[in-house]
Write a protein that holds these residues in place. Structure first.
Motif: not given
Length: 411
Positions: A220-221, A284-290, A334, A382-383
Motif C-alpha cells: 500500500y505504501l 502520524k497515525g491518521v489515514k493519508y498521513h504525509e 499518496n 469509502c474512496s
C-alpha cells in the motif's frame, strides 16, 4: 543741396506701371494653369494604372486532388464567399496546427524514451519481458489504455468488474481491434517471488488473460511507485492517445469516458480528473498521513490542485515524460499527490471533469435519466464503491450506459 526722391518713395507711380503689373499677374496665373494641365496629361499617359487580372493558383483539396483556384486582388470579390466556409477553413487550419504541435511533442518524448532504453541496455540494467516482446513487433495506434489498479486480496472485486463494465474474452479482444481500447488489471509481484500469491494471479491470468504484470513489489505504501511503473510500462507496450488509471472498486462507463477524452484529443499535455486540494495531514497515525508535510509550507496548508486517485487520465506525451524521467520523479506518500507533483512546472492543461467522480445511485441514476451519463461512479466516503463486490452490479444496472453504447460510439 536737394536730393531727388523716386516717385514710388513719394507716393506716386507712373501712369503705365499699374497696367503692366496687372498683366504680369494674369500671365503668371495662366502659366500655372497651363503647367498643371500639361502635368495631368503627362501623368495619365506615362503612369497608367494596369488593369487587375485574375490569377490562377494550383492547390490541393482535402482529398489531395490537384485543383485550380482563381484569385483576384479586387476588394469586392471576396465579399461573396460563404462565411461558414471561411470559418471551417480557419478551424481546420487551427486543428492542423494543434495536431502538428502534439505530434512534435510526442516525437520528442519518444526519442527521449528510446535513448533512455538504450542507455539502460548499454549499462546492463534489466529490461522487462513486456518491452522485449514489444521490440520484436510493430506498434499500432490505440485510443486509450485503462489500467485497473488491483491487489492480491481483491479477487472478488475483479470478478465483479468482469461481470459488469469490463468486457471479457473475445469481446475484450474485439474491443481492442475495433475500438483501440485496452483494459487490463494492473498488479506487480509479491515480496516472495513465485510464492502462493503470485501463483494465484498466474492461474487467474491463464483463465482470463486480462492482467498487466509489473516489475514492482506490491504494497500500500508503494502506490506512487506502482503508478509510475504502470505508466512507463503501458506507454512502452501500447501507443495510445490516453492512459487511464482507475481503482477496482469504481464503476466505469467506457463509451462515455472515451467520448470525454476524444474531445481533448488534439490538445498536448492533458491531465484530466476530478481536481481537488485537500489538507496536508501532518499528524502520524491518521489515514493519508504525509511524512513530508513540511515541504508544503506551514502546518494546516493544503496540497496543490491534483486529480483524485479513484480515476484520472493523462495524454501520451505525459506518459512518455513519466517513462523517461521515472528515476528522478519524487514519490510522496499518496499516489494522486505524487502524480500531480510530477507535472508541477510543466506546461500541462489541468482539466477538472466532474463526470469522472459521480456518486452512486441515486446521484448517477438521476444524471443518466437527465441524459448526462457519468463516466465513473463511486462513494466518496469509502474512496470507492462501499462494499463494491456486492453493490457494483446494482450500480451498473441503474447507472450503466447500456451494452450497445460502446459499439455505436465513434471516438
Amino acid at each position: 543741396m536737394k536730393v531727388r526722391m523716386p516717385w514710388k518713395a513719394r507716393g506716386f507711380e507712373p501712369v503705365g506701371s499699374t497696367k503692366s503689373s496687372m498683366m504680369s499677374r494674369k500671365l503668371t496665373v495662366l502659366l500655372c494653369i497651363g503647367c498643371f494641365c500639361a502635368g495631368m496629361l503627362f501623368t495619365d499617359r506615362m503612369w497608367a494604372v494596369p488593369e487587375v487580372k485574375d490569377t490562377t493558383v494550383k492547390t490541393t483539396d482535402e482529398k489531395g486532388n490537384l485543383i485550380s483556384v482563381s484569385e483576384s486582388c479586387h476588394p469586392m470579390k471576396g465579399v461573396k464567399r460563404d462565411r461558414k466556409e471561411t470559418h471551417a477553413e480557419l478551424s481546420s487550419s487551427h486543428l492542423g496546427m494543434q495536431t502538428l504541435d502534439r505530434r512534435v511533442a510526442t516525437l520528442e518524448m519518444e526519442l527521449a524514451a528510446a535513448r533512455a532504453t538504450q542507455d539502460s541496455i548499454m549499462s546492463g540494467s534489466p529490461v522487462s519481458e513486456n518491452i522485449k516482446a514489444l521490440q520484436t513487433s510493430g506498434k499500432r495506434k490505440y485510443t486509450m489504455v485503462i489500467g485497473i489498479n488491483t491487489a492480491f486480496s481483491s479477487r472478488k472485486r475483479r470478478d465483479s468488474v468482469r461481470a459488469t463494465w469490463m468486457p471479457k474474452g473475445a469481446v475484450r479482444k474485439k474491443l481492442e481491434e475495433e475500438k483501440g481500447i485496452i483494459v487490463r488489471f494492473v498488479i506487480g509481484h509479491s515480496a516472495t517471488s513465485g510464492g502462493i500469491l503470485d501463483r494465484a494471479i498466474e492461474a487467474e491470468d491463464r483463465k482470463h488473460r486480462d492482467f498487466l504484470r509489473l516489475e514492482h513489489v506490491e504494497g500500500y505504501l508503494e502506490l506512487s511507485a506502482k503508478t509510475k511503473i504502470y505508466f512507463a510500462t503501458a506507454v512502452a507496450l501500447w501507443d495510445a492517445d490516453f492512459y487511464i488509471k482507475v481503482d477496482d472498486d469504481v464503476h466505469v462507463n467506457i463509451a462515455t469516458l472515451g467520448a470525454i477524452l476524444a474531445s481533448h484529443q488534439l490538445k498536448p499535455r492533458v491531465y484530466m480528473g476530478c481536481m481537488k486540494s485537500g489538507p496536508v495531514l501532518s499528524r502520524k497515525g491518521v489515514k493519508y498521513h504525509e511524512p513530508e508535510y513540511w515541504k508544503f509550507g506551514e502546518e494546516g496548508n493544503k496540497y496543490f490542485r491534483h486529480a483524485t486517485g479513484q480515476l484520472y487520465a493523462i495524454s501520451n506525451d505525459l506518459a512518455n515524460y513519466i517513462s523517461q524521467n521515472q528515476n528522478v520523479l519524487h514519490k510522496f506518500a499518496n499516489e494522486d499527490v505524487s502524480l500531480g507533483a510530477w507535472f508541477i512546472g510543466l506546461d500541462v492543461e489541468h482539466i477538472d471533469e466532474r463526470r469522472l467522480c459521480c456518486g452512486t445511485p441515486p446521484d448517477c441514476e438521476w444524471k443518466a435519466q437527465a441524459g448526462n451519463v457519468c463516466a465513473a461512479s463511486f462513494d466518496w466516503s469509502c474512496s470507492g464503491i462501499c462494499k463494491s463486490a456486492e453493490r457494483i452490479m446494482d450500480v451498473h444496472r441503474r447507472c450503466g450506459e447500456g451494452e450497445n453504447a460502446l459499439w455505436s460510439a465513434a471516438f
